[in-house]
Structure formats: structure tokens, C-alpha cells
Design an enzyme around this catalytic site. Sequence first.
Site, PDB file in Angstrom:
ATOM      1  N   HIS A 102       0.842  -1.211   0.000  1.00  0.00           N
ATOM      2  CA  HIS A 102       0.000   0.000   0.000  1.00  0.00           C
ATOM      3  C   HIS A 102       0.868   1.248   0.000  1.00  0.00           C
ATOM      4  O   HIS A 102       1.969   1.251   0.547  1.00  0.00           O
ATOM      5  CB  HIS A 102      -0.938   0.030   1.207  1.00  0.00           C
ATOM      6  N   HIS A 104       0.733   5.034   1.514  1.00  0.00           N
ATOM      7  CA  HIS A 104       0.075   6.018   2.364  1.00  0.00           C
ATOM      8  C   HIS A 104       0.046   7.346   1.614  1.00  0.00           C
ATOM      9  O   HIS A 104       1.074   7.800   1.104  1.00  0.00           O
ATOM     10  CB  HIS A 104       0.870   6.262   3.653  1.00  0.00           C
TER      11      HIS A 104
END
Length: 141
Positions: A102, A104
Site C-alpha cells: 500500500h 500512504h
Amino acid sequence: MSSDPDCIFCKIVAGEIPCFKLYEDDQTIAFMDINPFSDGHCLAVPKAHFKDVFSISPDAMAATARTAARVATAVDATVQPDGLNLIQANGPAAGQTVFHFHFHIFPRADGDRASLDWGHSPGNMDTIGALAEQIKENLAD
Ligand code: AMP
Ligand code: ZN
């Protein structure tokens, strides 16, 4: 598409647990981080399960980077931070706590002295939900 039944982000992708969803396409999803460092902190995630930058396919990486840039632009328009980081962790020593790749999207304020350990304390769900609605309004086509 690869999936891990024990992975919290795979469960979000599958709709098995809720999220404040901002955006979704064939390959990616973006949603609010529920333990935010700052207003507008959210995540861009491939739908397929890849542990980290070392194992993600180039195609999924490109798709996730495209989504991160698009959502970052909407976050910037919504909360108008002084700056914004894209942060991506690989391995516990780098601060990775969820082992599904992922980015951020991480709004910054002058002088906030952000540490990569922001405590992960729960945010205000009303505020997070309201910000999700505002960011979605600002997503460009
Ligand atoms: P990292 O520590 O870089 O692996 O980041 C994982 C992030 O996922 C943390 O900032 C958590 O707050 C966030 N997170 C964990 N579970 C959820 C969830 N169910 N919904 C939204 N964000 C989550
Ligand atoms: Zn996963």
C-alpha cells in the site's frame, strides 16, 4: 487474482469488512486510514495480494501508483495541507504493519515533525467519514 484469507486489506477488497472507500477500479482500491496521522490520511492498495514492493507485479505497481497520484490530488484539494508525502513501507523495520502492499497518502503541516511512528490511535469516525465524502467530490475523472 491472488488473495490471502488472513489479510485485512484482502478482506476490505472482498467487502468482508467495511472501509471509507474513496475510489475503486479493476485493479486498485483507495480508502481512508482509520488510525490517521492527519486529516485526509488514506491508502491506495492493489486489489490482488502482494506483500511488498519486492513482490508486486509491475502492472499492479503502475495501477496503484496511478490511483495514489489521483487520490493524492483530491486529498490536496480537500484538506489543502502544507505538503503531502506518499509513503510506502516494506518489512517491520521499515514500519510495515499490514503485509499487503500500500501507499500512504499522508498530508503534512509545517512543523508537524511527523515521525513514521504516529501511534496508530483510532481517529474520529465522523470526521474520517466526512472527509471521505469531501475527497470523493474532488476526485478528477
Ligand atoms: P503500515 O504500517 O505502513 O503497514 O500501514 C498500515 C496502515 O493500515 C496503518 O496506518 C493502519 O492504520 C491502517 N489500517 C489497518 N487496518 C485498517 C482498516 N481496517 N481500515 C483502514 N486502515 C487500516
Ligand atoms: Zn492482502
